[in-house]
Write an enzyme that holds these catalytic residues in place. Structure first.
Site, PDB file in Angstrom:
ATOM      1  CB  THR A 289      43.776  37.852  43.170  1.00 23.54           C
ATOM      2  OG1 THR A 289      43.712  37.205  44.321  1.00 23.54           O
ATOM      3  CG2 THR A 289      42.256  37.905  42.463  1.00 23.54           C
ATOM      4  CG  ASP A 290      44.896  33.497  45.969  1.00 30.65           C
ATOM      5  OD1 ASP A 290      44.313  34.668  46.209  1.00 30.65           O
ATOM      6  OD2 ASP A 290      45.464  32.686  47.119  1.00 30.65           O
ATOM      7  CD  GLU A 291      40.759  37.496  47.474  1.00 25.85           C
ATOM      8  OE1 GLU A 291      39.477  38.056  47.454  1.00 25.85           O
ATOM      9  OE2 GLU A 291      41.718  38.083  48.573  1.00 25.85           O
TER      10      GLU A 291
ATOM     11  N   GLY B 293      30.247  36.890  53.575  1.00 22.47           N
ATOM     12  CA  GLY B 293      31.088  36.033  52.333  1.00 22.47           C
ATOM     13  C   GLY B 293      32.470  35.586  52.516  1.00 22.47           C
ATOM     14  CG  HIS B 294      35.971  36.125  55.761  1.00 20.04           C
ATOM     15  ND1 HIS B 294      36.209  36.183  56.872  1.00 20.04           N
ATOM     16  CD2 HIS B 294      37.268  36.106  54.971  1.00 20.04           C
ATOM     17  CE1 HIS B 294      37.726  36.691  57.043  1.00 20.04           C
ATOM     18  NE2 HIS B 294      38.150  36.352  55.952  1.00 20.04           N
TER      19      HIS B 294
ATOM     20  CE  LYS C 215      43.053  41.634  39.681  1.00 14.95           C
ATOM     21  NZ  LYS C 215      44.026  42.361  39.211  1.00 14.95           N
TER      22      LYS C 215
ATOM     23  CE1 TYR D 204      41.034  42.653  44.028  1.00 14.13           C
ATOM     24  CE2 TYR D 204      41.009  40.764  45.226  1.00 14.13           C
ATOM     25  CZ  TYR D 204      41.611  41.736  44.270  1.00 14.13           C
ATOM     26  OH  TYR D 204      42.964  41.318  43.840  1.00 14.13           O
TER      27      TYR D 204
HETATM   28  P1  NAD Z   1      47.404  48.552  45.719  1.00 10.49           P
HETATM   29  O1  NAD Z   1      45.912  48.505  45.972  1.00 10.49           O
HETATM   30  O2  NAD Z   1      48.345  48.693  46.849  1.00 10.49           O
HETATM   31  O3  NAD Z   1      47.820  49.100  44.478  1.00 10.49           O
HETATM   32  C1  NAD Z   1      46.975  49.348  43.162  1.00 10.49           C
HETATM   33  C2  NAD Z   1      47.447  50.456  42.461  1.00 10.49           C
HETATM   34  O4  NAD Z   1      46.865  50.787  41.338  1.00 10.49           O
HETATM   35  C3  NAD Z   1      47.679  51.962  43.168  1.00 10.49           C
HETATM   36  O5  NAD Z   1      48.811  52.651  43.151  1.00 10.49           O
HETATM   37  C4  NAD Z   1      46.463  52.841  42.577  1.00 10.49           C
HETATM   38  O6  NAD Z   1      46.807  54.191  42.535  1.00 10.49           O
HETATM   39  C5  NAD Z   1      46.428  52.084  41.156  1.00 10.49           C
HETATM   40  N1  NAD Z   1      45.120  52.245  40.552  1.00 10.49           N
HETATM   41  C6  NAD Z   1      43.998  52.042  40.897  1.00 10.49           C
HETATM   42  N2  NAD Z   1      43.201  52.238  39.918  1.00 10.49           N
HETATM   43  C7  NAD Z   1      43.676  52.753  38.779  1.00 10.49           C
HETATM   44  C8  NAD Z   1      43.263  53.083  37.564  1.00 10.49           C
HETATM   45  N3  NAD Z   1      42.093  53.275  37.213  1.00 10.49           N
HETATM   46  N4  NAD Z   1      44.394  53.533  36.771  1.00 10.49           N
HETATM   47  C9  NAD Z   1      45.674  53.448  37.043  1.00 10.49           C
HETATM   48  N5  NAD Z   1      46.105  53.077  38.284  1.00 10.49           N
HETATM   49  C10 NAD Z   1      45.046  52.803  39.069  1.00 10.49           C
HETATM   50  O7  NAD Z   1      47.418  46.934  45.204  1.00 10.49           O
HETATM   51  P2  NAD Z   1      48.528  45.682  45.287  1.00 10.49           P
HETATM   52  O8  NAD Z   1      48.376  44.752  46.147  1.00 10.49           O
HETATM   53  O9  NAD Z   1      49.793  46.238  44.785  1.00 10.49           O
HETATM   54  O10 NAD Z   1      47.966  44.752  43.880  1.00 10.49           O
HETATM   55  C11 NAD Z   1      48.499  45.203  42.498  1.00 10.49           C
HETATM   56  C12 NAD Z   1      48.001  44.069  41.654  1.00 10.49           C
HETATM   57  O11 NAD Z   1      48.167  42.690  42.220  1.00 10.49           O
HETATM   58  C13 NAD Z   1      46.138  44.060  41.755  1.00 10.49           C
HETATM   59  O12 NAD Z   1      45.957  43.753  40.322  1.00 10.49           O
HETATM   60  C14 NAD Z   1      45.776  43.008  42.659  1.00 10.49           C
HETATM   61  O13 NAD Z   1      44.744  42.303  42.227  1.00 10.49           O
HETATM   62  C15 NAD Z   1      47.058  41.785  42.330  1.00 10.49           C
HETATM   63  N6  NAD Z   1      47.134  41.080  43.535  1.00 10.49           N
HETATM   64  C16 NAD Z   1      47.447  41.521  44.774  1.00 10.49           C
HETATM   65  C17 NAD Z   1      47.735  40.575  45.719  1.00 10.49           C
HETATM   66  C18 NAD Z   1      48.096  41.169  47.405  1.00 10.49           C
HETATM   67  O14 NAD Z   1      48.062  40.309  48.125  1.00 10.49           O
HETATM   68  N7  NAD Z   1      48.131  42.524  47.395  1.00 10.49           N
HETATM   69  C19 NAD Z   1      47.788  39.025  45.631  1.00 10.49           C
HETATM   70  C20 NAD Z   1      47.337  38.652  44.330  1.00 10.49           C
HETATM   71  C21 NAD Z   1      47.314  39.590  43.211  1.00 10.49           C
HETATM   72  O1  DAU Z   2      44.447  36.313  47.810  1.00  8.25           O
HETATM   73  C1  DAU Z   2      45.073  37.356  47.341  1.00  8.25           C
HETATM   74  C2  DAU Z   2      44.417  38.525  47.644  1.00  8.25           C
HETATM   75  O2  DAU Z   2      44.848  38.853  48.992  1.00  8.25           O
HETATM   76  C3  DAU Z   2      44.630  39.739  46.933  1.00  8.25           C
HETATM   77  O3  DAU Z   2      44.051  39.560  45.593  1.00  8.25           O
HETATM   78  C4  DAU Z   2      44.041  41.012  47.580  1.00  8.25           C
HETATM   79  O4  DAU Z   2      44.055  42.184  46.655  1.00  8.25           O
HETATM   80  C5  DAU Z   2      44.429  41.190  48.791  1.00  8.25           C
HETATM   81  O5  DAU Z   2      43.821  42.460  49.626  1.00  8.25           O
HETATM   82  C6  DAU Z   2      44.391  39.994  49.707  1.00  8.25           C
HETATM   83  O6  DAU Z   2      43.034  39.673  49.876  1.00  8.25           O
HETATM   84  P1  DAU Z   2      42.338  39.402  51.567  1.00  8.25           P
HETATM   85  O7  DAU Z   2      41.118  39.573  51.652  1.00  8.25           O
HETATM   86  O8  DAU Z   2      42.951  37.876  51.850  1.00  8.25           O
HETATM   87  O9  DAU Z   2      43.216  40.304  52.346  1.00  8.25           O
HETATM   88  P2  DAU Z   2      42.982  41.063  53.813  1.00  8.25           P
HETATM   89  O10 DAU Z   2      44.474  41.707  54.204  1.00  8.25           O
HETATM   90  O11 DAU Z   2      42.347  42.131  53.720  1.00  8.25           O
HETATM   91  O12 DAU Z   2      42.725  40.106  54.912  1.00  8.25           O
HETATM   92  C7  DAU Z   2      43.584  38.895  55.123  1.00  8.25           C
HETATM   93  C8  DAU Z   2      42.832  38.031  56.106  1.00  8.25           C
HETATM   94  O13 DAU Z   2      42.717  38.614  57.421  1.00  8.25           O
HETATM   95  C9  DAU Z   2      41.442  37.779  55.598  1.00  8.25           C
HETATM   96  O14 DAU Z   2      40.816  36.669  55.972  1.00  8.25           O
HETATM   97  C10 DAU Z   2      40.307  38.820  56.471  1.00  8.25           C
HETATM   98  C11 DAU Z   2      41.312  38.781  57.756  1.00  8.25           C
HETATM   99  N1  DAU Z   2      41.288  40.150  58.144  1.00  8.25           N
HETATM  100  C12 DAU Z   2      41.525  41.380  57.631  1.00  8.25           C
HETATM  101  C13 DAU Z   2      41.469  42.631  58.097  1.00  8.25           C
HETATM  102  C14 DAU Z   2      41.710  43.708  57.295  1.00  8.25           C
HETATM  103  C15 DAU Z   2      40.794  40.347  59.518  1.00  8.25           C
HETATM  104  O15 DAU Z   2      40.732  39.348  60.242  1.00  8.25           O
HETATM  105  N2  DAU Z   2      40.648  41.499  60.225  1.00  8.25           N
HETATM  106  C16 DAU Z   2      41.156  42.831  59.440  1.00  8.25           C
HETATM  107  O16 DAU Z   2      40.883  43.864  60.043  1.00  8.25           O
END
Ligand code: NAD
Ligand code: DAU
Length: 363
Positions: free
Chosen positions: A132-134, A290-291, A162, A158
């Site tokens: 992730t970019d985070e 810590g947002h 990562k 989180y």
């Molecule tokens: P998600 O939470 O939707 O899915 C995660 C999956 O991993 C689920 O199916 C869960 O059952 C499985 N899992 C969790 N713990 C496990 C374990 N111990 N063993 C096996 N499986 C396990 O997540 P996502 O949004 O699909 O993200 C997938 C990957 O991409 C993550 O590594 C996340 O950090 C990364 N990522 C996500 C985003 C985003 O915006 N969603 C952006 C950048 C990177």
């Molecule tokens: O940047 C990549 C990341 O993006 C991934 O690594 C994470 O797995 C993924 O969850 C996501 O993280 P964010 O924290 O950016 O995503 P989230 O959808 O939780 O929140 C997006 C923005 O919206 C963030 O600034 C928080 C805000 N937010 C989120 C929720 C759930 C709100 O204002 N209200 C809400 O109820």
């Protein structure tokens, strides 16, 4: 030949496997623990001779060893993780367990497996870690976007977990010669995203006329990428990436949270009118501790070395996403379990900010 995808029953994993198989890729074996975020229904329609789901933990070394022995994957794409920032602040333990210890155990078994491969198989083998970019922390309004050289500065449990996993992957390349690739991607959106994340939460709350909870002033900025573009980028990095390198993946679509929420409201006004603007449901609530204020990605390395650029613009992607949630009520129902409702009550149950508190956010 087979590839192995961990976390394939989650949001990005599901879209990745669908995209991979549609492109004619080799059969896939998925290892997924099916936590609250994983849904086996997502993968049920895939042809049985091209996809196998194994339910289990990436930290279960015996199971991982057996899968590697039985399937001999030519590549492993590691997506399994705990992924929700708010849950990591609420309870960081499972994040350390899966994202750090789990990745370590997986790497140990992959290292063992790689060491026993014949020369040709070893040359073609890849371990691609999806991150992730985070890990880079937070940007100010005028800062240049994150590059692959930006120093890590994670701010939530989180992102720290990562970042730790990224460091482990790097170390396994440098110390043991494991042929790794790492991708650091910005915020994804699209079909199959669990509705605890901003975009699906706002769509589903809006549809049921519930409050749309905005953290703090809602001016935090994210760089949005449609999930199938992320899937295509991962596949391109697997095919063309230089071993040991990391690649940033971004959408080139920086938006404030309020902009995103207002766009969703406009789409819902058109598709499911409720007699007043959906934007009336917006409610400012206490900010996430810590947002991170802003994320933005510089994808120059990805586009110049790999030749990848996203195809979906944000407006079309958002409209496609809203339509998908409207068209898939049974999927939506399947993920809104008691545990999901408990999380919403626990996390959003407190009173919204009052007028004075909202005014103080503006000053
Ligand atoms: P998600 O939470 O939707 O899915 C995660 C999956 O991993 C689920 O199916 C869960 O059952 C499985 N899992 C969790 N713990 C496990 C374990 N111990 N063993 C096996 N499986 C396990 O997540 P996502 O949004 O699909 O993200 C997938 C990957 O991409 C993550 O590594 C996340 O950090 C990364 N990522 C996500 C985003 C985003 O915006 N969603 C952006 C950048 C990177
Ligand atoms: O940047 C990549 C990341 O993006 C991934 O690594 C994470 O797995 C993924 O969850 C996501 O993280 P964010 O924290 O950016 O995503 P989230 O959808 O939780 O929140 C997006 C923005 O919206 C963030 O600034 C928080 C805000 N937010 C989120 C929720 C759930 C709100 O204002 N209200 C809400 O109820």
């Amino acid at each position: 030949m087979t590839i192995m995808v961990t976390g394939g029953a989650g949001f990005i994993g599901t879209n990745l496997i669908i995209t991979w198989l549609a492109q004619g890729g080799e059969p896939v074996v998925t290892l997924d623990k099916l936590t609250y975020a994983g849904n086996s229904l997502n993968l049920n329609l895939l042809p049985k001779d091209r996809h196998t789901l194994i339910v289990g933990d990436i930290g279960d070394r015996e199971l991982v060893r057996k899968i590697l022995t039985d399937y001999k994957p030519r590549a492993i794409l590691n997506l399994a993780a705990e992924t929700h920032v708010d849950r990591s602040i609420d309870g960081p333990g499972t994040f350390i367990e899966t994202n750090v210890v789990g990745t370590f155990n997986l790497l140990e078994e992959v290292r063992r497996h790689y060491g026993a491969l014949e020369i040709n198989d070893a040359e073609n083998f890849r371990f691609l870690h999806v991150s992730t970019d985070e890990v880079y922390g937070s940007l100010g309004p005028q800062d240049p976007p994150f590059t692959e050289k930006t120093a890590f500065a994670p701010n939530s449990p989180y992102s720290a977990s990562k970042a730790a996993s990224d460091h482990l992957v790097r170390a396994y390349h440098i110390s043991y010669g494991l042929p790794t690739l790492t991708t650091n991607c910005s915020n994804n959106y699209g079909p199959y995203q669990f509705p605890e994340k901003l975009i699906p939460l706002m769509i589903l709350n809006g549809l049921t006329e519930k409050p749309l909870p905005v953290y703090g002033d809602g001016q935090q900025i994210r760089d949005w990428l449609f999930v199938t573009d992320h899937a295509r980028a991962i596949i391109e990095v697997l095919n063309k990436g230089r071993v040991g390198e990391t690649y940033n993946i971004g959408g080139g679509a920086e938006k404030s949270n309020l902009e995103v929420i207002r766009s969703i409201c406009t789409l819902l006004d058109q598709r499911k009118p409720i007699g007043r603007p959906h934007a009336d449901l917006i409610e400012h609530i206490r900010d996430r501790p810590g947002h991170d204020r802003r994320y933005a990605i510089d994808s120059t390395k990805l586009s110049s070395e790999i030749g990848f650029n996203p195809q979906m613009d944000f407006e079309t992607g958002l409209s496609t996403t809203v339509n998908w949630y409207l068209d898939n009520p049974s999927w939506v129902e399947s993920v809104q379990s008691g545990a999901y409702r408990q999380w919403l009550d626990h996390h959003y149950g407190k009173a919204p900010l009052n007028g004075q508190e909202i005014d103080s956010l503006k000053s």
